[in-house]
Design a protein around this motif. Sequence first.
Motif, short mmCIF file in Angstrom:
data_model
loop_
_atom_site.label_atom_id
_atom_site.label_comp_id
_atom_site.label_asym_id
_atom_site.label_seq_id
_atom_site.Cartn_x
_atom_site.Cartn_y
_atom_site.Cartn_z
N ILE A 82 0.83 -1.20 0.00
CA ILE A 82 0.00 0.00 0.00
C ILE A 82 0.87 1.26 0.00
O ILE A 82 0.46 2.31 -0.48
CB ILE A 82 -0.97 -0.01 1.21
CG1 ILE A 82 -2.00 1.12 1.10
CG2 ILE A 82 -0.21 0.08 2.53
CD1 ILE A 82 -2.93 1.00 -0.09
N TYR A 83 2.10 1.14 0.49
CA TYR A 83 3.03 2.27 0.44
C TYR A 83 3.23 2.72 -1.01
O TYR A 83 3.19 3.92 -1.32
CB TYR A 83 4.38 1.87 1.06
CG TYR A 83 5.49 2.88 0.82
CD1 TYR A 83 5.67 3.96 1.69
CD2 TYR A 83 6.34 2.77 -0.28
CE1 TYR A 83 6.67 4.89 1.47
CE2 TYR A 83 7.34 3.69 -0.51
CZ TYR A 83 7.50 4.75 0.36
OH TYR A 83 8.49 5.68 0.14
N ASP A 84 3.47 1.77 -1.90
CA ASP A 84 3.70 2.10 -3.31
C ASP A 84 2.46 2.74 -3.93
O ASP A 84 2.57 3.63 -4.78
CB ASP A 84 4.08 0.84 -4.08
CG ASP A 84 5.33 0.18 -3.51
OD1 ASP A 84 6.44 0.60 -3.85
OD2 ASP A 84 5.17 -0.75 -2.70
N VAL A 85 1.30 2.29 -3.51
CA VAL A 85 0.04 2.85 -4.02
C VAL A 85 -0.10 4.31 -3.60
O VAL A 85 -0.40 5.19 -4.41
CB VAL A 85 -1.16 2.02 -3.53
CG1 VAL A 85 -2.48 2.69 -3.93
CG2 VAL A 85 -1.10 0.60 -4.07
N LEU A 86 0.13 4.58 -2.31
CA LEU A 86 -0.11 5.92 -1.77
C LEU A 86 0.97 6.91 -2.17
O LEU A 86 0.68 8.07 -2.48
CB LEU A 86 -0.21 5.85 -0.25
CG LEU A 86 -1.39 5.07 0.32
CD1 LEU A 86 -1.31 5.01 1.83
CD2 LEU A 86 -2.72 5.68 -0.12
N VAL A 87 2.21 6.48 -2.14
CA VAL A 87 3.32 7.41 -2.35
C VAL A 87 3.74 7.50 -3.82
O VAL A 87 4.00 8.59 -4.34
CB VAL A 87 4.52 7.02 -1.47
CG1 VAL A 87 5.73 7.92 -1.75
CG2 VAL A 87 4.14 7.11 0.01
N ASP A 88 3.79 6.36 -4.51
CA ASP A 88 4.29 6.33 -5.88
C ASP A 88 3.19 6.25 -6.93
O ASP A 88 3.48 6.30 -8.13
CB ASP A 88 5.24 5.15 -6.08
CG ASP A 88 6.48 5.26 -5.20
OD1 ASP A 88 6.90 6.40 -4.90
OD2 ASP A 88 7.02 4.21 -4.79
N GLY A 89 1.94 6.06 -6.50
CA GLY A 89 0.85 5.97 -7.47
C GLY A 89 0.78 4.64 -8.19
O GLY A 89 0.17 4.53 -9.26
N THR A 90 1.37 3.59 -7.63
CA THR A 90 1.32 2.26 -8.23
C THR A 90 -0.12 1.75 -8.23
O THR A 90 -0.82 1.88 -7.22
CB THR A 90 2.21 1.28 -7.44
OG1 THR A 90 3.55 1.78 -7.42
CG2 THR A 90 2.18 -0.11 -8.05
N LEU A 114 5.87 1.76 5.15
CA LEU A 114 4.72 2.63 5.42
C LEU A 114 4.97 3.54 6.63
O LEU A 114 4.29 4.56 6.78
CB LEU A 114 3.49 1.75 5.67
CG LEU A 114 2.11 2.36 5.48
CD1 LEU A 114 1.95 2.91 4.07
CD2 LEU A 114 1.03 1.32 5.76
N ALA A 115 5.94 3.19 7.46
CA ALA A 115 6.23 4.00 8.65
C ALA A 115 6.62 5.42 8.29
O ALA A 115 6.36 6.37 9.05
CB ALA A 115 7.33 3.34 9.48
N GLY A 116 7.24 5.61 7.12
CA GLY A 116 7.63 6.95 6.71
C GLY A 116 6.65 7.63 5.79
O GLY A 116 6.87 8.77 5.36
N ALA A 117 5.56 6.96 5.48
CA ALA A 117 4.62 7.49 4.50
C ALA A 117 3.93 8.76 4.98
O ALA A 117 3.61 9.63 4.17
CB ALA A 117 3.58 6.43 4.14
#
Length: 291
Positions: A82-90, A114-117
């Motif tokens: 989910i990190y890639d989805v939220l931050v990178d738009g994957t 996700l801890a740094g998101a």
Amino acid sequence: MTVRSTGRDSSAADRPAPPRPRETRVLTVSNQKGGVGKTTTAVNLAAALADQGLRVLLIDTDPQGNASTALNVDHRAEMPSIYDVLVDGTPIADVVQPCPDVAHLWCVPATIDLAGAEIELVSLVARESRMARALEAWQVARNEAGEERIDYVIIDCPPSLGLLTVNAFVAAQEVLIPIQCEYYALEGLSQLLSNIDLIRTHLNPRLHVSTILLTMYDGRTRLSAQVADEVRTHFPEQVLQTTVPRSVRVSEAPSFGQTVITYDPQSTGARCYQDAAAEIARRAVPLEEDS
């Protein structure tokens, strides 16, 4: 030694199939107070709904990744999440994984990244609605590909109100609040409700508290009964009739990479989550009522 069970128990098989909702129901499971059974509730309701034949996606937005662990979904640091989805738009399609033990259940895992998101999201465009947009795009793509619609999306939140939780609130129509039947049960609830009101006013007018589930209920104590009565008095329409008792089986299941639905389907905890899931499903507007 615990034997891994992946089949449906006889009570689940005998239970009538719940109605499919008219549209995908997106529920955020949230409570800013820790230790209330939030992740336990999210994964077991997701598994129970899927076990009853509905198509379910669970999105893990807690950096600890406990929901991903309970569903036996790989969430090592290098895995797409989910990190890639939220931050990178994957796209969600590139990170979603099927749950190996429950048919019709998929998971978007959380990794330690996700801890740094929270910090990284601050500078991004439309930072509050990135999950909502990704989820909508994924459902449109599934529809265009002729894939069957997802019935339920359940989002497990971290126990804090940051941008991860705000994204979950903006993506959802409903909030499901687990409340433990213990002292200080309602601690922080007024603040949570206030935050939900703010989200509804400024970002997501469809958001509302639809469901409250009483957890850690101990029928032998007067305190549990008093807390249950108090919550039902304040929220008569939202509280499910089903309560979830304290259960060793429910607590043990994640250590085996399972929900209690597959770990011990005959246990009291599993049956209670099955009953709670059936209640939630019955509250949906059935597909056949769509005109």
